[in-house]
Design an enzyme around this catalytic site. Structure first.
Site, PDB file in Angstrom:
ATOM      1  N   SER A   1       0.969  -1.428  -0.112  1.00  0.00           N
ATOM      2  CA  SER A   1       0.939  -0.210  -0.224  1.00  0.00           C
ATOM      3  C   SER A   1       1.033   1.194   0.172  1.00  0.00           C
ATOM      4  O   SER A   1       0.483   2.195  -0.635  1.00  0.00           O
ATOM      5  CB  SER A   1      -0.733   0.161   0.550  1.00  0.00           C
ATOM      6  OG  SER A   1      -0.013  -0.405   2.376  1.00  0.00           O
ATOM      7  N   THR A   2       1.898   1.671   0.806  1.00  0.00           N
ATOM      8  CA  THR A   2       2.495   2.311   1.084  1.00  0.00           C
ATOM      9  C   THR A   2       3.183   2.815  -0.777  1.00  0.00           C
ATOM     10  O   THR A   2       3.716   3.714  -1.476  1.00  0.00           O
ATOM     11  CB  THR A   2       3.886   2.408   1.674  1.00  0.00           C
ATOM     12  OG1 THR A   2       3.122   2.315   2.999  1.00  0.00           O
ATOM     13  CG2 THR A   2       4.925   3.803   2.217  1.00  0.00           C
TER      14      THR A   2
ATOM     15  N   GLY B   1       8.558  -1.393   1.070  1.00  0.00           N
ATOM     16  CA  GLY B   1       8.037  -0.608   2.262  1.00  0.00           C
ATOM     17  C   GLY B   1       8.133  -2.251   3.171  1.00  0.00           C
ATOM     18  O   GLY B   1       9.289  -2.714   3.349  1.00  0.00           O
TER      19      GLY B   1
ATOM     20  N   ASP C   1       6.833  -4.401   6.861  1.00  0.00           N
ATOM     21  CA  ASP C   1       5.504  -4.846   7.545  1.00  0.00           C
ATOM     22  C   ASP C   1       6.190  -4.659   9.415  1.00  0.00           C
ATOM     23  O   ASP C   1       5.620  -3.771  10.204  1.00  0.00           O
ATOM     24  CB  ASP C   1       4.831  -6.544   8.171  1.00  0.00           C
ATOM     25  CG  ASP C   1       4.504  -6.107   6.364  1.00  0.00           C
ATOM     26  OD1 ASP C   1       3.671  -5.556   5.560  1.00  0.00           O
ATOM     27  OD2 ASP C   1       5.097  -7.321   5.839  1.00  0.00           O
TER      28      ASP C   1
ATOM     29  N   GLY D   1       4.249  -9.864   3.968  1.00  0.00           N
ATOM     30  CA  GLY D   1       2.639  -9.467   4.110  1.00  0.00           C
ATOM     31  C   GLY D   1       2.128  -9.737   2.321  1.00  0.00           C
ATOM     32  O   GLY D   1       0.605  -9.834   2.486  1.00  0.00           O
TER      33      GLY D   1
ATOM     34  N   GLU E   1      10.709  -9.315  -4.129  1.00  0.00           N
ATOM     35  CA  GLU E   1      11.594  -8.515  -3.001  1.00  0.00           C
ATOM     36  C   GLU E   1      13.141  -8.569  -2.847  1.00  0.00           C
ATOM     37  O   GLU E   1      13.822  -7.536  -2.888  1.00  0.00           O
ATOM     38  CB  GLU E   1      10.200  -7.981  -2.417  1.00  0.00           C
ATOM     39  CG  GLU E   1       9.296  -7.606  -1.986  1.00  0.00           C
ATOM     40  CD  GLU E   1       8.067  -7.220  -0.914  1.00  0.00           C
ATOM     41  OE1 GLU E   1       7.281  -6.583  -1.188  1.00  0.00           O
ATOM     42  OE2 GLU E   1       8.335  -7.602  -0.224  1.00  0.00           O
TER      43      GLU E   1
END
Length: 218
Positions: free
Chosen positions: A30-31, A82, A84, A96, A103
């Site tokens: 989301s970020t 980002g 978690d 998440g 990544e």
């Protein structure tokens, strides 16, 4: 500021680290979605991006940003993603969104890893957020038993298949005092693709969104 506004502030601040005519490593979540939207405002200055997930690739392409295969790229100056959870030592739990393996690969290639997060993600000790472990499907039960031996309580993430065709075990109730050692030990279990501890290669810079905007932590 709301949590989402903090995420957006951190994401926009990350643009300051993007140099012209470069290929940008882009994470997932989301970020990062806020970062992709912000990156679109300077897309004419960059060559394109390498993405850690199909989801992020779709968003980048929708903005008109070219997405390159990592195998065609010699190096990345910067990777933006980002977390978690992240500690002051820049060790993280990620995964998440089930994109932890890609990544971790993109982060390994990048010269600089910049983590963007809201202030709720900064912790003293990793482990409140369940640790994701990507596993070859046929090894799921075996790996789960081995994770129990390491003190964790693994839970199969039902209905989730990674972009690599594998499954996720979320390991609860871990108190992660030595994240580098645990990262190594879990990765040594046969059937594990990788786990969501980013300690061997942690972040170089943290951009933390808070009620006052965005703070750069090095």
């Amino acid at each position: 500021m709301t949590q989402d506004e903090m995420k957006k502030a951190a994401a926009i601040k990350a643009l300051e680290f993007i140099e012209n005519d470069t290929i940008v490593g882009v994470g997932t979540g989301s970020t990062v979605n806020h970062f992709i939207d912000a990156l679109a405002t300077i897309k004419h200055n960059i060559t394109g991006a390498v993405s850690s997930s199909e989801e992020s690739s779709k968003r980048l392409i929708a903005h008109g940003i070219e997405v390159f295969d990592l195998n065609s790229v010699d190096n990345l100056d910067v990777y933006i993603d980002g977390a978690d959870e992240i500690t002051k030592h820049m060790s993280m739990i990620k995964g998440g969104g089930a994109a932890l393996t890609r990544e971790k690969i993109v982060a390994a290639v990048a010269k600089k890893f910049i983590c963007i997060a809201d202030s709720s993600k900064q912790v003293e000790l990793l482990g409140d957020f369940p640790l994701p472990v990507e596993v070859i499907p046929m090894a799921r039960s075996y790996v789960a038993r081995e994770l129990v031996k390491l003190g964790g309580d693994p839970v199969y993430r039902q209905g989730v298949i990674t972009d690599n065709g594998n499954v996720i075990l979320d390991v609860h109730n871990l108190s992660i005092v030595d994240p580098k050692a645990l990262e190594t030990n879990i990765n040594a279990i046969v059937g594990v693709v990788t786990n969501g501890l980013f300690a061997q290669r942690g972040a170089d810079i943290l951009i933390l969104g808070n009620k006052n905007g965005a703070q750069v932590v090095k």
